[in-house]
Enzyme design. Sequence first.
Site, PDB file in Angstrom:
ATOM      1  N   LYS A   1      86.092 103.744  26.152  1.00  0.00           N
ATOM      2  CA  LYS A   1      85.357 103.407  27.380  1.00  0.00           C
ATOM      3  C   LYS A   1      83.878 103.734  27.219  1.00  0.00           C
ATOM      4  O   LYS A   1      83.010 103.044  27.763  1.00  0.00           O
ATOM      5  CB  LYS A   1      85.948 104.169  28.557  1.00  0.00           C
ATOM      6  CG  LYS A   1      85.235 103.922  29.876  1.00  0.00           C
ATOM      7  CD  LYS A   1      85.927 104.608  31.035  1.00  0.00           C
ATOM      8  CE  LYS A   1      85.188 104.346  32.342  1.00  0.00           C
ATOM      9  NZ  LYS A   1      85.883 104.940  33.513  1.00  0.00           N
TER      10      LYS A   1
ATOM     11  N   HIS B   1     110.767  68.159  11.090  1.00  0.00           N
ATOM     12  CA  HIS B   1     110.215  68.195  12.443  1.00  0.00           C
ATOM     13  C   HIS B   1     111.163  68.908  13.419  1.00  0.00           C
ATOM     14  O   HIS B   1     111.464  68.401  14.499  1.00  0.00           O
ATOM     15  CB  HIS B   1     109.879  66.802  12.942  1.00  0.00           C
ATOM     16  CG  HIS B   1     108.788  66.149  12.143  1.00  0.00           C
ATOM     17  ND1 HIS B   1     107.576  66.750  11.887  1.00  0.00           N
ATOM     18  CD2 HIS B   1     108.737  64.939  11.525  1.00  0.00           C
ATOM     19  CE1 HIS B   1     106.818  65.949  11.158  1.00  0.00           C
ATOM     20  NE2 HIS B   1     107.496  64.848  10.918  1.00  0.00           N
TER      21      HIS B   1
END
Length: 549
Positions: free
Chosen positions: A162, A307
């Site tokens: 922070k 596919h």
Amino acid sequence: MVLVAAPCAKSSNTTNLTKGNHTMDTSPTIRRALISVSDKSGLIPFCEQLRDLNIEILSTGGTAQLLRDHNLPTIDVSEVTGFPEIMGGRVKTLHPNVHGALLARLEQDQGALTSHNITPIDLLVVNLYPFSATIANDQCSLETAIENIDIGGPAMLRAGSKNYQRVTVISDVDDYAAVAKELHDNSGKTSEVTRFKLAQKAFSHTAQYDAVIADYLCQKTTPPATEAQFPATYSITLHKKQDLRYGENPHQGAAFYTESTPPKHCIASAKQIQGKALSYNNIADADAALECVKALDQMPACVIVKHANPCGAAYADNQLQSYQRAFATDPTSAFGGIIAFNRRVSADTAQHVIDNQFIEVLIAPDYSPEALSILATKPNIRVLACGDFQQAETTTLDYKRVAGGLLIQEADAIGLDPATMRVVSSRQPSAQELIDLEFAWCIAKYVKSNAIVFAKKQASIGIGAGQMSRVDSTKIASRKAAEANFEVNGSVMASDAFFPFRDAIDAAAQAGVTAIIQPGGSIRDEEIIAAADAAGIAMVFTGIRHFRH
């Protein structure tokens, strides 16, 4: 839902920092470091460089002892807090003299630092208790898992991150070398760009850590089962395994992320032995092929996928024959496909495959040394080994991304129980038809809906996938069988869902199908059964649907 991925993606904020006025000269000089690590690899050389830069080191417990054993000066955190470690080390860094030293902004908070006699900490080196590694042990108890939940470490990482404008935070041992070099080259300073990137990484690390804990505890929840399986919030922790050249298409960027502890014997844990880097489509298709062939465990089997759909699948007395039978289903679609086997690949199979067709990926439990030597003559073929999956773990959940959300369901892991199959036609299926019906049903589960599979003697002879109507899928399967010169008379047909109309039954009968397996449940079931009876077709209901979208 909380979806966490690592490492953190590139941020536009980082770019802004790079372009801004934040130069090395305005960065604070690091004078004091706090080091508390579970993973101590690489720590000593790094701390030796900190010592050479006259950076004071604070430390805790085992980390402090390790530093002293290597003649590195260190100050116990308990001296800074004025409070000893208590409760077996559960509480040692949760103190204002630590968190104030990390969170203090030198201009705004100098008064608080002075009045409470707090000395700032400029460098934080923390990695967390190995919770993931702990729960990966099958013998891990809930009590042991709980004891390996780090509290102070995440709190410090968040505090330091922070305050990245001043504090440099290292949560990954792989960052030691780069930070040490930057400190050495810049008189004990790091740039704000570096601190920002390290803060991003630390927040990502703590988010992953908490997500793993939340997921583990949800799994340990007892009844009601549905609430345990699908809690109000859902966390997934993913780790980037590799960047991909592109996604489904060249204009799409992509990467492959895996779970923290992926199941064994799956595409995420498979080992690539040779070949070009896997593409996005390679991974998706190899997953489809592997999951399908894993369901075939009675004999040597082969599945060929193109596919995301099986274009050929077969059992045989030996592995080479299983490949030849699977390939024969649809040689055109098999070109450039993905081939999966359920047994160790032999030399004769490997030689025949590379002589017979172009393939993208070969995946199997293992390969003989001779097979690997043969495959090495085609270095571009991607060869994957996933280990013996006779006792493979079952994936419990299945995910599908939609815009703005994630669909989560139990995996479709249910198999066909012959004891629950119900013959609804006048004619009973023969023994061979029953064997073929079971095989066709197994393959249909892995074909995109609407799915139709024609099979004969435990091999596919025609597959119709992904059509908007079931009769179209049936006609495609019939056409493919005819194009491959299969004798359809005496073959069976599997459908992943019920038939809404009799048209597909009529098409199958015309092609020569003599037995059909399907879930049943249509409002026109009586009409469907009557059509089967009129054609002399044996029909079996399973009561189980296998949609695959």
